[in-house]
Write an enzyme that holds these catalytic residues in place. Structure first.
Site, mmCIF file in Angstrom:
data_model
loop_
_atom_site.group_PDB
_atom_site.id
_atom_site.type_symbol
_atom_site.label_atom_id
_atom_site.label_comp_id
_atom_site.label_asym_id
_atom_site.label_seq_id
_atom_site.Cartn_x
_atom_site.Cartn_y
_atom_site.Cartn_z
ATOM 1 N N LYS A 88 -26.290 -62.300 39.831
ATOM 2 C CA LYS A 88 -26.971 -61.612 38.744
ATOM 3 C C LYS A 88 -27.679 -60.391 39.309
ATOM 4 O O LYS A 88 -28.552 -60.522 40.177
ATOM 5 C CB LYS A 88 -27.967 -62.556 38.066
ATOM 6 N N TYR A 147 -29.962 -64.264 42.242
ATOM 7 C CA TYR A 147 -30.533 -63.138 41.493
ATOM 8 C C TYR A 147 -30.859 -62.031 42.486
ATOM 9 O O TYR A 147 -31.724 -62.185 43.353
ATOM 10 C CB TYR A 147 -31.783 -63.603 40.749
#
Length: 299
Positions: free
Chosen positions: A158, A133
């Site tokens: 992400k 992330y």
């Protein structure tokens, strides 16, 4: 992991004593999977990972795996302090999770080498593949993202920064590394607002907090998006997502708080958010109810 359809980030329900309500969590996840979720991401941002102990996060993942029952992949949140992250990663593997979403480390930032090492330390804890992330204290350079992509256990990226240019360069660098099995996600708040732009740079997947609260509207938006029905997509954007984002931006943390409030308005007693997040005021809840009603009317 092969994701098809909307990515479901369930809330973590708490009872009146502030304890995780696992029966309600199981029902919440079962409803989301039955509504067409392409994957379940328990104990992540919408699930208040920041406020869960390692034991709570691990128990949430265990419940999610049991409730999903193998119908879709379950990707557990981990991150924060390294020891905490390693404990949660090991427990997620024991619980039968299919992968991990590695959230940023706690408080401190590091060099790019340090960030890569942070991910590698978590990878060494289990055989689970990971999605990194990109946000907050974990913003990866193009070179670092490419290096991580050389590890077959790193299967996704992400973006939570909104830096389209850097994300485009990372998409290209990962392709140049020969990874055609890599998943790219838009992880911005209320990602539906920005997903058309992300698809344009090769990021087809997005996390949908709204799906946890109002899956019928989130699904309608996803179908319009997937079918290139721009008239329908923009009608949903203007009639539902834009007012939702306007309300969300009034108070820090409302990306999570409004989802829980919306579930309570629908009759699911998921409890309040934990500090430092706050619940909406009664006036804000009334506005949220109007936004939800307007969204359903568009169907």
């Amino acid at each position: 992991m092969d994701f098809r359809g909307i990515l479901f980030f369930p809330v973590t329900p708490f009872d009146d004593a502030g304890v995780v309500d696992h029966d309600l969590l199981a029902a919440h996840i079962d409803t989301g999977v039955a509504a067409g979720a392409g994957g379940v991401f328990p104990a992540c941002g919408t699930g208040e990972f920041h406020a869960l102990s390692a034991a709570e996060a691990s128990a949430v993942t265990r419940t999610a795996v049991q409730s999903a029952g193998g119908r879709v992949p379950v990707v557990a949140g981990t991150g924060g302090p390294l020891g905490h992250a390693r404990d949660i990663a090991g427990a997620a593997a024991d619980a039968g999770a299919d992968g991990l979403l590695v959230l940023p480390p706690y408080l401190v930032g590091g060099t790019q080498q340090g960030l890569v090492s942070y991910v590698e330390q978590i990878l060494s804890t289990s055989d689970l593949p990971v999605i990194v992330y990109h946000r907050g204290t974990a913003q990866y350079s193009v070179a670092a993202a490419r290096r991580l992509a050389e590890n077959p256990k790193v299967v996704g990226f992400k973006d939570g920064t909104g830096d389209i240019g850097t994300t485009q360069l990372i998409v290209r660098a990962v392709a140049e590394a020969g990874r055609d099995d890599f998943a790219f996600f838009n992880g911005l708040l209320t990602a539906e607002l920005t997903q058309a732009a992300y698809r344009g740079i090769g990021v087809p997947l997005y996390s949908s907090a709204a799906f946890a609260m109002i899956p019928e509207v989130a699904n309608a938006y996803y179908r319009a998006y997937a079918d290139d029905d721009e008239v329908r997509r923009l009608a949903l954007l203007d009639g539902f997502y834009r007012p939702l984002v306007a309300l969300r931006d009034e108070t820090p943390g409302f990306g999570v708080s409004l989802i829980k409030a919306g579930l309570r308005l629908s009759g699911l007693a998921v409890g309040s958010v934990r500090p430092p997040l706050v619940d909406p005021t009664p006036a804000q809840e009334r506005r949220l109810a109007e936004i939800l009603e307007a969204g359903r009317a568009l169907l």
